[in-house]
Enzyme design. Sequence first.
Site, PDB file in Angstrom:
ATOM      1  N   ASP A  10      97.124  41.014  27.126  1.00 56.79           N
ATOM      2  CA  ASP A  10      96.335  41.223  25.927  1.00 56.79           C
ATOM      3  C   ASP A  10      97.243  40.861  24.747  1.00 56.79           C
ATOM      4  O   ASP A  10      98.467  40.803  24.907  1.00 56.79           O
ATOM      5  CB  ASP A  10      95.937  42.709  25.902  1.00 56.79           C
ATOM      6  CG  ASP A  10      95.256  43.106  24.631  1.00 56.79           C
ATOM      7  OD1 ASP A  10      94.276  42.439  24.260  1.00 56.79           O
ATOM      8  OD2 ASP A  10      95.694  44.087  23.991  1.00 56.79           O
ATOM      9  N   ASP A  12      96.800  41.927  20.851  1.00 57.84           N
ATOM     10  CA  ASP A  12      97.028  43.009  19.885  1.00 57.84           C
ATOM     11  C   ASP A  12      97.407  44.295  20.616  1.00 57.84           C
ATOM     12  O   ASP A  12      96.626  44.807  21.411  1.00 57.84           O
ATOM     13  CB  ASP A  12      95.752  43.205  19.051  1.00 57.84           C
ATOM     14  CG  ASP A  12      95.848  44.390  18.108  1.00 57.84           C
ATOM     15  OD1 ASP A  12      96.974  44.746  17.712  1.00 57.84           O
ATOM     16  OD2 ASP A  12      94.795  44.951  17.764  1.00 57.84           O
TER      17      ASP A  12
HETATM   18  P1  B16 Z   1      88.899  39.335  15.735  1.00 62.53           P
HETATM   19  P2  B16 Z   1      93.063  42.202  21.551  1.00 62.53           P
HETATM   20  C1  B16 Z   1      91.339  42.682  19.569  1.00 62.53           C
HETATM   21  O1  B16 Z   1      92.498  42.028  20.039  1.00 62.53           O
HETATM   22  C2  B16 Z   1      91.731  43.792  18.615  1.00 62.53           C
HETATM   23  O2  B16 Z   1      92.483  44.795  19.296  1.00 62.53           O
HETATM   24  C3  B16 Z   1      90.483  44.425  18.038  1.00 62.53           C
HETATM   25  O3  B16 Z   1      90.835  45.444  17.126  1.00 62.53           O
HETATM   26  C4  B16 Z   1      89.648  43.331  17.350  1.00 62.53           C
HETATM   27  O4  B16 Z   1      88.429  43.871  16.858  1.00 62.53           O
HETATM   28  C5  B16 Z   1      89.343  42.218  18.354  1.00 62.53           C
HETATM   29  O5  B16 Z   1      90.559  41.707  18.873  1.00 62.53           O
HETATM   30  C6  B16 Z   1      88.569  41.068  17.715  1.00 62.53           C
HETATM   31  O6  B16 Z   1      89.396  40.434  16.761  1.00 62.53           O
HETATM   32  O7  B16 Z   1      88.098  39.997  14.666  1.00 62.53           O
HETATM   33  O8  B16 Z   1      90.184  38.714  15.234  1.00 62.53           O
HETATM   34  O9  B16 Z   1      88.070  38.319  16.505  1.00 62.53           O
HETATM   35  O10 B16 Z   1      93.615  43.604  21.641  1.00 62.53           O
HETATM   36  O11 B16 Z   1      91.925  41.934  22.523  1.00 62.53           O
HETATM   37  O12 B16 Z   1      94.137  41.139  21.601  1.00 62.53           O
HETATM   38 MG    MG Z   2      94.856  45.186  22.570  1.00 64.43          MG
END
Ligand code: B16
Ligand code: MG
Length: 219
Positions: A10, A12
């Site tokens: 993953d 984030d």
């Molecule tokens: P975006 P991951 C996720 O990343 C985030 O943890 C989450 O908080 C966010 O809403 C989601 O990506 C979508 O992100 O708005 O940039 O498309 O943890 O899956 O790497």
């Molecule tokens: Mg994450």
Amino acid sequence: MPRIEAFIFDLDGVITDTAEYHYLAWKQLADEEGYPFTREDNEQLRGVSRRESLNRLLKGAPISEETAQAYMERKNQYYQRYLKQITPANALPNVPEFLRAARLAGVKLGLGSASRNAVDVLQRLELMTAFDAVGDGYSVVNPKPAPDLFVWVAGRLGVNPAHAVVFEDAEAGIDAALGGGFWTVGIGAEHNVHRAHLIAPTGLAELDVIRLIQHFQAL
Ligand code: B16
Ligand code: MG
């Protein structure tokens, strides 16, 4: 005895920490539109899609589809301003070293992030070429906790999920990986990742590639 052929990460919360930027961007939108939103509320958005994040922020408040699209677009503009600050120094501790050691051990490397900004973030971290396959918020229709994204990445790597380990910090992500038949390492707070096969509270900094492979191959 499973043969471990791939690691899928993953983004984030595992490779870097963009949760604070997501918080600041949602907070700005929430303040402008008069919705209450705290750091605690933001924890509920960890690892879920942009659409589901908005649903959770609204807590059932009704809005039109047009307004929802406009809110998500605006939040993303605010978020992308913060992303400009990211440099290779924003990788979490031991991340480049762990990826290099895994590659040396012959493990294929994939990324499976819900984010539609994942490629931009990886480029700013200078880690794009560290991965053999990158799946992001554009790759599949059904977001985590559906297993689709990790299965898509495993397909790109040519690896069966039973031979791959997913590293995740979010409940939705661990459930997605378990649903797809992957081995799982939960990163960070235990209450988010308690269903993982193995938990590493402080992340990749506490893990050794060879010992990790041996751990899963001995199961
Ligand atoms: P975006 P991951 C996720 O990343 C985030 O943890 C989450 O908080 C966010 O809403 C989601 O990506 C979508 O992100 O708005 O940039 O498309 O943890 O899956 O790497
Ligand atoms: Mg994450």
